[in-house]
Design an enzyme around this catalytic site. Structure first.
Site, PDB file in Angstrom:
ATOM      1  N   TYR A 216     -14.539  18.429 -15.236  1.00 12.29           N
ATOM      2  CA  TYR A 216     -15.006  17.043 -15.404  1.00 12.29           C
ATOM      3  C   TYR A 216     -16.051  16.757 -14.319  1.00 12.29           C
ATOM      4  O   TYR A 216     -15.791  16.957 -13.130  1.00 12.29           O
ATOM      5  CB  TYR A 216     -13.833  16.059 -15.324  1.00 12.29           C
TER       6      TYR A 216
ATOM      7  N   ASP B 251      -5.493  19.518 -14.885  1.00 12.76           N
ATOM      8  CA  ASP B 251      -5.921  18.196 -15.349  1.00 12.76           C
ATOM      9  C   ASP B 251      -5.493  18.092 -16.816  1.00 12.76           C
ATOM     10  O   ASP B 251      -6.030  18.790 -17.677  1.00 12.76           O
ATOM     11  CB  ASP B 251      -7.442  18.080 -15.187  1.00 12.76           C
TER      12      ASP B 251
ATOM     13  N   LYS C  37      -7.522   6.951 -19.295  1.00 13.44           N
ATOM     14  CA  LYS C  37      -7.789   7.431 -20.645  1.00 13.44           C
ATOM     15  C   LYS C  37      -6.605   7.129 -21.581  1.00 13.44           C
ATOM     16  O   LYS C  37      -6.278   5.991 -21.776  1.00 13.44           O
ATOM     17  CB  LYS C  37      -8.139   8.916 -20.581  1.00 13.44           C
TER      18      LYS C  37
ATOM     19  N   ARG D  13       0.861  -1.207   0.000  1.00 15.15           N
ATOM     20  CA  ARG D  13       0.000   0.000   0.000  1.00 15.15           C
ATOM     21  C   ARG D  13       0.888   1.245   0.000  1.00 15.15           C
ATOM     22  O   ARG D  13       0.577   2.254  -0.615  1.00 15.15           O
ATOM     23  CB  ARG D  13      -0.960  -0.006   1.197  1.00 15.15           C
TER      24      ARG D  13
HETATM   25  N1  PLP Z   1     -10.526  14.166 -15.488  1.00 12.87           N
HETATM   26  C1  PLP Z   1     -11.017  14.063 -16.728  1.00 12.87           C
HETATM   27  C2  PLP Z   1     -10.767  15.165 -17.712  1.00 12.87           C
HETATM   28  C3  PLP Z   1     -11.786  12.949 -17.098  1.00 12.87           C
HETATM   29  O1  PLP Z   1     -12.276  12.867 -18.348  1.00 12.87           O
HETATM   30  C4  PLP Z   1     -12.029  11.941 -16.139  1.00 12.87           C
HETATM   31  C5  PLP Z   1     -12.842  10.764 -16.489  1.00 12.87           C
HETATM   32  O2  PLP Z   1     -13.552  10.755 -17.473  1.00 12.87           O
HETATM   33  C6  PLP Z   1     -11.473  12.076 -14.846  1.00 12.87           C
HETATM   34  C7  PLP Z   1     -10.732  13.203 -14.570  1.00 12.87           C
HETATM   35  C8  PLP Z   1     -11.731  11.038 -13.789  1.00 12.87           C
HETATM   36  O3  PLP Z   1     -10.973   9.903 -14.025  1.00 12.87           O
HETATM   37  P1  PLP Z   1     -11.402   8.400 -13.634  1.00 12.87           P
HETATM   38  O4  PLP Z   1     -12.618   8.060 -14.427  1.00 12.87           O
HETATM   39  O5  PLP Z   1     -10.175   7.612 -13.967  1.00 12.87           O
HETATM   40  O6  PLP Z   1     -11.692   8.391 -12.170  1.00 12.87           O
END
Ligand code: PLP
Length: 369
Positions: free
Chosen positions: A94, A165, A190, A42
């Protein structure tokens, strides 16, 4: 080493005397007590160390922390902030991370959502307790572009942390740390994973700091960490990231132009199109415009749903960044409170042959025109 070379060699921490070319998966959750040895998986694991090392190099940062999802990475940031902190975030952040701020952290954090694609607006929102500016560029799902350099400069002048992000752009096309951000966040689910089969997230910091140590504390003590398998597969996928991104961006650019000329389309959101309001900023801060686009279809949500169901090669599924093309009517996924237009379709353009993708879209439009 250049990006492509780091991506292939930078994730190998091979210590085995038999020298395998690829770092093996270490499944052991515990390690014998020795001087400087790992203790418990962990807290750390050889595959996670390799992945974090690689991510730090690719984003040109000092250090990285891997998480079990992008949302877990975002949550670690919000958990690490002191109680009563004010956070400024984009109005089209998001939606899963926005949900955290609104529904989970509402007692702890004060949040202002603004359109960060207009950097002038930021100044007016600063408060004495503002601790964090969260940037997402390009944004999901409207592909808005924020001027990362300008926003981070203002943040630094006011002693405010800036985090970007970078999920849509990836370090192949954009390096927020070089543009002045303090940290970068990724949903590695992604493009970094790239094959729609790994859930993961990451934070990368420019400098080690008290705040970064608190994030590491949340990571290791909270325990939302990726498994050795996930770290292994992610490190493996990143080896082809640069080549995949070139293909995604090339296809997305051509599909955006095709949609832009189609009589059934009201508007296309893709930063590579010169008509996009953020095109010039994107051209300055990105080396490619990415593989995601969205568009408004004529005829409302009913036509959007029909168009999507007519497609053969674009799967009607959420998520993005995989080799397979995905499409969805975004408002249907974001739920009743969404501000996303009901006729907005988001496309994650995959690496199938471009002619198949264009033919597929043409026949799906023909059936509704
Ligand atoms: N940030 C963006 C721009 C995203 O498109 C997403 C998911 O679609 C996330 C964060 C969150 O990621 P996760 O789905 O891996 O938790």
């Amino acid at each position: 080493m250049k990006f492509e070379t780091i991506a292939i060699h930078g994730g190998n921490l091979v210590t085995d005397s038999q020298k395998p070319v690829v770092q093996p998966i270490t499944l052991s959750t515990t390690f014998e007590h020795q001087k400087d040895s790992l203790i418990y998986s962990r807290a750390n694991n050889p595959n996670r160390m390799a992945l974090e090392n690689l991510l730090a190099k690719l984003e040109m940062g000092k250090s990285a922390a891997a998480f079990s999802s992008g949302n877990a990475a975002g949550m670690a940031v919000f958990q690490a902030l002191p109680h009563g902190s004010h956070v400024i975030a984009p109005s089209d952040m998001y939606h899963g991370l926005k949900k955290q701020l609104v529904e989970i952290f509402h007692d702890k954090l004060e949040v202002t959502f603004i359109d960060l694609s207009n950097s002038q607006k930021l100044k007016k929102c600063l408060q004495p307790n503002t601790k964090l500016i969260w940037i997402e560029s390009p944004s999901n799902p409207l592909l808005k572009i924020s001027d990362i350099k300008a926003l981070c400069k203002l943040a630094r002048e006011n002693d405010i942390l800036s985090i970007c992000d970078n999920t849509f752009a990836t370090p192949v096309f954009q390096n927020p740390l070089k543009l002045g951000a303090d940290m970068v966040m990724h949903s590695t689910t992604k493009y970094l994973g790239g094959h729609s089969d790994i859930l993961g997230g990451a934070l990368i910091t420019k400098e080690e700091s008290k705040f970064w140590n608190q994030i590491l504390n949340v990571q290791k003590t909270g325990g939302a960490v990726p498994s050795p398998f996930d770290c292994y597969y992610l490190t493996r996928s990143i080896k082809t990231l640069a080549y995949r991104m070139k293909g995604h961006a090339e296809h997305a650019g051509i599909i955006a132009t095709f949609l832009n000329q189609h009589p059934m389309v009201e508007n296309v959101f893709y930063p590579g199109l010169t008509q996009h309001p953020g095109h010039q900023i994107a051209a300055n801060q990105m080396t490619g415009f990415g593989g995601i686009l969205s568009f408004l279809i004529k005829g409302g949500p009913e036509n959007a749903d029909k168009f999507i169901s007519n497609l053969k090669f674009f799967s009607n599924a959420t998520s993005l960044g995989g080799v397979e093309s995905l499409i969805e009517r975004r408002a249907a996924v974001e739920g009743p409170d969404t501000k996303t237009p009901q006729n907005l379709i988001r496309v994650s353009v995959g690496l199938e042959h471009l002619e198949d993708l264009l033919e597929d879209m043409t026949q799906a439009f023909d059936k509704i025109s």
